[in-house]
Write an enzyme that holds these catalytic residues in place. Structure first.
Site, mmCIF file in Angstrom:
data_model
loop_
_atom_site.group_PDB
_atom_site.id
_atom_site.type_symbol
_atom_site.label_atom_id
_atom_site.label_comp_id
_atom_site.label_asym_id
_atom_site.label_seq_id
_atom_site.Cartn_x
_atom_site.Cartn_y
_atom_site.Cartn_z
ATOM 1 N N ASP A 13 0.871 -1.252 -0.025
ATOM 2 C CA ASP A 13 0.308 0.083 0.061
ATOM 3 C C ASP A 13 0.635 1.245 0.017
ATOM 4 O OD1 ASP A 13 -2.316 -1.608 0.294
ATOM 5 O OD2 ASP A 13 -2.007 -1.743 2.477
ATOM 6 N N HIS A 41 -3.946 -1.883 -6.557
ATOM 7 C CA HIS A 41 -3.264 -0.442 -6.807
ATOM 8 C C HIS A 41 -4.313 0.572 -7.126
ATOM 9 C CE1 HIS A 41 0.650 -2.598 -8.211
ATOM 10 N NE2 HIS A 41 0.669 -2.682 -7.262
#
EC number: 6.3.4.4
Length: 431
Positions: A13, A41
């Site tokens: 992340d 993503h």
């Protein structure tokens, strides 16, 4: 031209989608080399459009780029088709997506086993996403997996699935009291799904190496992060693949000597999803501030991310393990309006100081952060486009992270948009 690897340097992340999107217009190929739909993503285009991708490489949003799902990825056919359909409905050209014939297919029994095993693990569960990723990789290593190319030969496919279900159904029925899966039904459903992607199946390793021989640029895009690597992460609280730089070569078929740049992605603070040690985790108003201001919710799981201060120990470890040459620092703007910004520069374990990653998981679980505090800044930095546009205290913070991490901070994200980036060094320029 050489290949370039893009690596998450924390627990995932970090903003890898933003980095890929920034570089995508200057490369010819983007390759996803490991993981499955257990990661996501997020890409924000200049138009303000927001895309969340789980299996398909971020380069799909850049015209003219060929995207490859590499052999190291495990592919859920249903998720793949849903993601393709969602992109096409929003006007994205998906014809530039290829799938390695050697990638493994994630089957319904992988998901079923993943969910029941995690449920029965109780207090010992590791926080899996429940999407079948681990069981699929288990079958790959046990040489019982189903490859993408198998859908091209229905007889071989049926034989492999029947063989796999002889064991899987025993586990599901006799151990976990679940319903058995019918082999014929599984085969029929998969062949129906394959009609939507079999025209994309390719000898990816051949195509990628031929592209490099034509002096085209290949960007290898990892998912998750270094500390989730099955070998180098905080085991057992890790994923089932190798998001590190070594995994890029294995998961794409590109030899390691063809990789010359390793771009690590670092968030300006630290986050983690799921269980596992996290030395700088915050449980106070600062943690709540980072979570709210940074929008820290998992793209794939929807789970709230745990938040903490920047950990230079794991950044330095990531530099070493991956051979990182450059860093892309993301979400620096989130730290605006803080009076001071602590950086973890080391740990104490049972009263003893260390500046290196602990060797054992019991040690990292007991690690207490040693902080160095830098003065914060109050200015809005989201409009900065040059390093000198940043307030002096923000520049000092970046330079200190660079010193501690051991690699040059070449790019800095000051907002979610593609254009909200400061480039200090062009990572695609010849060295």
């Amino acid at each position: 031209m050489p290949a370039i690897v893009l690596i998450g340097a924390q627990w995932g992340d970090e903003g890898k989608g933003k980095a890929t999107d920034l570089l995508g217009g200057r490369v010819q190929w983007v390759v996803r080399y490991q993981g499955g739909n257990n990661a996501g993503h997020t890409v924000v285009l200049p138009t303000g459009e927001n895309f969340a991708l789980h299996l398909i490489p971020s380069g799909i949003l850049t015209p003219g780029v060929t995207n490859v799902i590499g052999n190291g990825v495990v592919v859920d056919p249903g998720v793949l088709l849903t993601e393709l359909r969602g992109l096409e409905e929003r006007g994205v050209d998906t014809e530039r997506l290829l799938i390695s014939a050697d990638a493994h297919l994630l089957m319904p029994y992988h998901v079923a086993i993943d969910k029941v095993v995690e449920r029965y693990a109780g207090s010992k569960k590791i926080g899996t996403t429940g999407r079948g990723i681990g069981p699929c990789y288990q079958d790959k290593i046990a040489r019982q997996g189903i490859r993408v190319a198998d859908v091209l030969d229905p007889a071989v496919l049926a034989e492999k699935i029947e063989g796999a279900l002889e064991l899987k159904n025993q586990v599901l029925v006799k151990i976990y009291n679940r319903k058995a899966l019918e082999p014929a039904e599984v085969v029929e459903n998969l062949l129906e799904q394959a009609e939507g992607f079999k025209h994309r199946i390719a000898d990816a390793r051949l195509l990628l190496n031929q592209a490099l021989e034509r002096d085209e640029i290949v960007l290898l895009e990892g998912s998750q992060g270094t500390l989730l690597d099955v070998d180098h992460g905080t085991y057992p609280y890790v994923t089932s693949s190798n998001p590190t730089a070594g995994g890029a070569s294995v998961g794409s078929g590109i030899g390691p000597t063809r990789i010359t740049t390793v771009l690590g992605i670092l968030k300006a603070y630290t986050t983690r999803v799921g269980s596992g040690p996290f030395p700088t985790e915050l449980f106070d108003e600062h943690g709540a501030y980072l979570a709210k201001t940074g929008g820290e919710v998992g793209v794939t799981t929807g789970r709230a991310r745990r938040c903490g201060w920047f950990d230079a120990v794991i950044a330095r470890y990531a530099t070493r393990v991956n051979g990182i040459t450059d860093y892309f620092l993301t979400k620096l703007d989130v730290l605006s309006s803080l009076e001071t910004v602590p950086i973890c520069v080391g740990y104490t374990i049972d009263g003893k100081r260390t500046d290196e990653m602990p060797m054992t998981q019991s040690d990292i679980a007991r690690a207490e952060p040693v902080y160095e505090e830098l003065p914060g800044w109050w200015e809005d930095i989201s409009g900065a486009r040059e390093f000198d546009d940043l307030p002096a205290k923000a520049r000092d913070y970046v330079l200190r992270l660079e010193e501690l991490a051991g690699a040059h901070v070449s790019c800095i994200g000051v907002g979610p948009g593609r254009d909200q980036t400061i480039v200090r060094r062009d990572v695609l320029a010849p060295s």
